[in-house]
Design an enzyme around this catalytic site. Structure first.
Site, mmCIF file in Angstrom:
data_model
loop_
_atom_site.group_PDB
_atom_site.id
_atom_site.type_symbol
_atom_site.label_atom_id
_atom_site.label_comp_id
_atom_site.label_asym_id
_atom_site.label_seq_id
_atom_site.Cartn_x
_atom_site.Cartn_y
_atom_site.Cartn_z
ATOM 1 N N ASP A 86 14.512 -22.406 33.025
ATOM 2 C CA ASP A 86 15.745 -23.154 32.798
ATOM 3 C C ASP A 86 16.393 -23.310 34.163
ATOM 4 O OD1 ASP A 86 15.193 -22.889 30.118
ATOM 5 O OD2 ASP A 86 17.070 -21.898 29.589
ATOM 6 N N HIS A 142 8.070 -18.780 33.106
ATOM 7 C CA HIS A 142 6.905 -19.026 32.266
ATOM 8 C C HIS A 142 5.875 -19.861 33.014
ATOM 9 C CE1 HIS A 142 8.865 -17.656 28.411
ATOM 10 N NE2 HIS A 142 9.911 -17.766 29.229
ATOM 11 N N SER A 226 18.081 -17.636 40.924
ATOM 12 C CA SER A 226 17.185 -17.793 42.057
ATOM 13 C C SER A 226 16.481 -19.138 42.020
ATOM 14 C CB SER A 226 16.169 -16.651 42.074
ATOM 15 O OG SER A 226 15.558 -16.567 43.329
#
EC number: 4.1.1.65
Length: 261
Positions: A86, A142, A226
């Site tokens: 995200d 992911h 990050s």
């Protein structure tokens, strides 16, 4: 003037002792008093969280929260590549022969970021994409595609901020910060994922075991906001035409497709 003041502030707060103190606080029960205000200020979508806010014992548990099953469906387009996080797509472009990329008007050395000039050769002419995670975002990473992990290594020891001010005025956070790199082999070539640690807390924890990954598998998590950088081997990736710079994306969202060279 602003640039110099910003850099002085970052140097002062980037000290290892300051980072350790902040990390100690974020993992302590004392930090739990900030959970409600943190969630409110950053507008965290609590309806997506796998657990209730009151059940988290400290800020770090909120940072690395998991989501309810099914809230991040993985796009099943044939040969599709999906967003690993995200985030906001901070920048994308092609890797030039000088092995550089421009982010917020500033030139970064991809060679220094990767730390392996020989390995990088096959990525010249390929596409790079930069994903910035803010403190509000889901912090788990992911796999954007299915493949085999062929190489992993770690570089850097700094923790400069990677937000837009850090990218523009900071001291090369993409090439100086602590980062973990993973190269994946897929049916059409190679992809390199660079996970870049953020300001204060540099922890990047691997959660995936084994060499094979399936698109959408969780691979790791950040303990603070990050950046993830993806590099695609030349001629193996076509960007989704609906993707734009500074566009927010979610895990599993289609960002492009793989193609045969």
């Amino acid at each position: 003037m602003f640039e110099r003041i910003y850099q002085i502030f970052i140097e002062l707060t980037n000290h290892a002792l300051f980072s350790k103190l902040l990390q100690k606080f974020s993992t302590s029960r004392a930090s739990a008093v900030l959970l409600s205000s943190y969630a409110r200020v950053y507008k965290i979508n609590q309806s997506e969280m796998a657990d209730n806010l009151k059940n988290y014992e400290n800020l770090q548990q909120l940072f690395i929260r998991q989501l309810k099953e099914g809230v991040r469906p993985i796009d099943q387009t044939l040969n599709g590549v999906v967003s690993p996080v995200d985030a906001v797509i901070e920048e994308y472009g092609y890797i030039d022969p000088a092995k550089e990329m421009k982010v917020k008007g500033k030139v970064y050395s991809i060679e220094e970021m990767v730390g392996n000039d020989k390995l990088l050769e096959k990525y010249i002419g390929g596409l790079f994409m930069i994903f910035y995670l803010s403190p509000r975002d889901y912090h788990r990473i992911h796999s954007p595609l299915s493949g085999t992990i062929t190489n992993m290594w770690t570089l850097g020891n700094r923790s400069y901020p990677v937000n837009k001010w850090g990218m523009k005025y900071g001291k090369d956070p993409l090439t100086k910060n602590y980062r973990k790199l993973t190269e994946l082999l897929h049916p059409y070539g190679n992809m390199l994922m660079v996970k870049v640690g953020a300001m204060f807390i540099n922890s990047i924890e691997r959660t995936h075991e084994g060499e094979s990954v399936t698109k959408g598998d969780e691979m790791a998590y950040f303990t603070f906001g990050s950046t993830v950088v993806l590099l695609f081997e030349k001629g193996t990736f076509i960007l989704n035409p609906n993707i734009e710079k500074e566009q927010p994306v979610k895990v599993g969202q289609l960002i492009g497709v793989l193609k045969e060279k």
